[in-house]
Enzyme design. Structure first.
Site, mmCIF file in Angstrom:
data_model
loop_
_atom_site.group_PDB
_atom_site.id
_atom_site.type_symbol
_atom_site.label_atom_id
_atom_site.label_comp_id
_atom_site.label_asym_id
_atom_site.label_seq_id
_atom_site.Cartn_x
_atom_site.Cartn_y
_atom_site.Cartn_z
ATOM 1 N N ASP A 200 24.797 7.494 79.783
ATOM 2 C CA ASP A 200 23.735 6.540 80.126
ATOM 3 C C ASP A 200 22.743 6.327 78.996
ATOM 4 O OD1 ASP A 200 24.832 6.492 82.751
ATOM 5 O OD2 ASP A 200 23.774 8.354 83.169
ATOM 6 N N LYS B 254 24.976 2.556 75.915
ATOM 7 C CA LYS B 254 26.123 2.188 75.065
ATOM 8 C C LYS B 254 26.513 0.731 75.224
ATOM 9 C CE LYS B 254 28.557 5.450 76.793
ATOM 10 N NZ LYS B 254 27.874 6.623 77.288
ATOM 11 N N GLY C 96 29.221 3.442 83.841
ATOM 12 C CA GLY C 96 28.438 2.273 84.211
ATOM 13 C C GLY C 96 27.706 1.750 82.998
ATOM 14 N N HIS C 97 28.067 0.571 82.571
ATOM 15 C CA HIS C 97 27.350 -0.058 81.465
ATOM 16 C C HIS C 97 26.548 -1.211 82.040
ATOM 17 C CE1 HIS C 97 29.823 1.877 78.484
ATOM 18 N NE2 HIS C 97 30.915 1.313 78.937
ATOM 19 N N GLN D 224 30.595 8.116 79.494
ATOM 20 C CA GLN D 224 29.865 9.376 79.691
ATOM 21 C C GLN D 224 29.241 9.803 78.354
ATOM 22 O OE1 GLN D 224 33.361 9.419 81.150
ATOM 23 N NE2 GLN D 224 32.274 8.266 82.675
HETATM 24 P P1 IMP Z 1 33.014 12.671 87.518
HETATM 25 O O1 IMP Z 1 33.159 12.046 86.162
HETATM 26 O O2 IMP Z 1 32.874 11.655 88.617
HETATM 27 O O3 IMP Z 1 34.068 13.691 87.805
HETATM 28 O O4 IMP Z 1 31.624 13.490 87.524
HETATM 29 C C1 IMP Z 1 31.431 14.626 86.716
HETATM 30 C C2 IMP Z 1 30.029 14.658 86.125
HETATM 31 O O5 IMP Z 1 29.896 13.613 85.166
HETATM 32 C C3 IMP Z 1 28.907 14.437 87.146
HETATM 33 O O6 IMP Z 1 27.785 15.207 86.760
HETATM 34 C C4 IMP Z 1 28.597 12.960 87.009
HETATM 35 O O7 IMP Z 1 27.283 12.647 87.420
HETATM 36 C C5 IMP Z 1 28.768 12.802 85.515
HETATM 37 N N1 IMP Z 1 29.074 11.437 85.101
HETATM 38 C C6 IMP Z 1 30.244 10.798 85.234
HETATM 39 N N2 IMP Z 1 30.158 9.561 84.714
HETATM 40 C C7 IMP Z 1 28.929 9.436 84.222
HETATM 41 C C8 IMP Z 1 28.257 8.380 83.514
HETATM 42 O O8 IMP Z 1 28.786 7.309 83.204
HETATM 43 N N3 IMP Z 1 26.971 8.649 83.160
HETATM 44 C C9 IMP Z 1 26.375 9.822 83.428
HETATM 45 N N4 IMP Z 1 26.949 10.812 84.082
HETATM 46 C C10 IMP Z 1 28.222 10.631 84.466
#
Ligand code: IMP
Length: 427
Positions: free
Chosen positions: A13, A16, A40-41, A223
């Protein structure tokens, strides 16, 4: 110019979408190499705001070919919904390319993600619940379903049957849920096959041919560094490799073709989900960062945890990614503070520690050591060059650059496409 990697230097977040979109005009291909619709962009173009989850943000630049690489996990229902949503707003998506080797998220991955989080109780990871972890687990376990399987109905049936044999036992006997019908999944996924077919190609071949012709390829991470399954705050991580090495594996482009690795870093820090976060704020400063910075997840709508800039994290991102540059985002959010704390090192068990500790237990009780920089109150959202910034804002940027270990080559001063100070061109 060969391939460039753009990735998050913190916990995701970092903004990007804006950075990718800025470079979109100069590159022919924008590639996602890992993650799925957990990302999420937000991209703002004029008065239009676009929230993208699975599609590379280059989809919004007409001259650009967006690519979903082999390292991504795709939920076809979400992908088609995103394509439909963009088409309705007049965005052409016909250029999209999808790797034959990308894995698919299925209804059983989503179910397992949710029930296993519930089972973990207090120890939960705080996943996005989109089935990302279970889909990657199947990939590594060699029972995953790939995009190419959609085009061979008997293989697709065999693979779904194979995957559900164990999973239904677990769903029914451990989690007390209904089993999932093979035929239902098969019917749904065969419908996707026909819609997706025109987009599916050998993306590794395509990208390597483009590089051979001298075209620019931008590899976009989702991420962030500290959510990397190898280098992040395990187990509070995602199940893929956002770090620079993942760009190579997840796209089929060799590391020698990558010339620049740009880390997007926010002028403060946020994270979503559980796990350690040394500079986290639980006071009104945290609230202020959250509300001014609009720190709510694009994908889940969850409020993000907020804290000050953490230089050991930035240095770590330089180290594990080989960052050549930083793109500093959201500097404007810090306008109005009298003093801005910056974490320069940690105190762990009474000792000053400069680097991220190798042990996760140490990281859990690392206390930030702050230096306090004088703030500014002037509006910086219209600044076009470094010298347009108030002196204290310039000094803040300079200080971050010195302690973080790579040049701040671009600085975001607002959400819009044009609200960026380019100190040094990336291309
Ligand atoms: P998962 O990717 O859904 O398995 O979640 C694993 C961890 O990554 C959790 O703490 C989510 O909140 C975090 N996470 C996954 N995608 C994002 C993102 O795009 N931004 C921030 N945190 C993320």
């Amino acid at each position: 110019m060969p391939a460039i990697v753009l990735l998050g230097a913190q916990w995701g977040d970092e903004g990007k979408g804006k950075a990718t979109d800025l470079l979109g005009d100069k590159v022919k291909y924008v590639v996602r190499y890992q993650g799925g619709n957990n990302a999420g962009h937000t991209v703002v173009i004029g008065d239009q705001k676009y929230a993208l989850h699975l599609l590379p943000s280059g989809i919004l630049t007409p001259s650009c070919i967006p690519v979903i690489g082999n390292g991504v996990v795709i939920d076809p229902a979400v992908l088609l919904e995103e394509i439909r949503g963009l088409n309705e707003r007049g965005v052409d998506t016909s250029n999209l390319k999808i790797s034959t080797n990308a894995h698919l998220i299925t209804p059983y991955h989503r179910t397992i993600d949710k029930v296993s989080e519930r089972f973990l109780g207090k120890a939960k990871i705080g996943t996005t619940g989109r089935g990302i972890g279970p889909a990657y687990a199947d990939k590594i376990n060699r029972i995953g379903i790939r995009v190419q399987d959609l085009f061979d109905p008997s293989i697709l049936r065999q693979k779904i049957e194979g995957a559900l044999r164990d999973k239904n036992q677990v769903l029914i006997k451990v989690f007390n849920r209904k089993g999932i019908e093979v035929d239902e999944v098969l019917r749904e996924y065969l419908e996707y096959a026909e819609i997706l077919r025109p987009y599916v190609v050998d993306t590794s071949l395509l990208l390597n041919q483009a590089l051979a012709k001298g075209e620019n390829v931008l590899l976009e991470g989702s991420q962030g560094t500290l959510l990397d399954v190898d280098h992040g705050t395990y187990p509070f991580v995602t199940s893929s490799n956002p770090t620079a090495g993942g760009a190579s594996t997840g796209s089929g482009i060799g590391p020698t073709k990558i010339s620049r690795v740009i880390g997007i870093v926010k002028a403060y820090t946020t994270r979503v989900g559980s796990g350690p976060f040394p500079t986290e704020l639980f006071d009104e400063d945290g609230e202020k960062l959250r509300s001014i910075g609009g720190e709510v997840g694009v994908t889940t709508g969850r409020a993000r945890r907020c804290g000050w800039y953490d230089a050991p994290i930035a240095r770590y991102a330089v180290r594990v990614n080989g960052l050549t540059d930083f793109f500093l985002t959201k500097l404007d959010v810090l306008t109005g503070w009298e003093k801005i704390p910056v974490c320069v090192a940690y105190e762990i068990d009474g000792k000053r520690v400069e680097e991220l500790p190798a042990s996760q237990s140490d990281f859990h009780h690392a206390k930030p050591i702050y230096e306090y920089l004088p703030g500014w109150s002037e509006d910086i959202t219209k600044a076009k060059k470094l010298s347009d910034l108030p002196t204290n804002a310039q000094n803040y940027v300079k200080f971050l650059e010195e302690i973080s270990g790579a040049p701040m080559s671009a600085i975001g001063v607002g959400p819009g496409r044009d609200q960026t100070i380019v100190v040094k061109e990336f291309i």
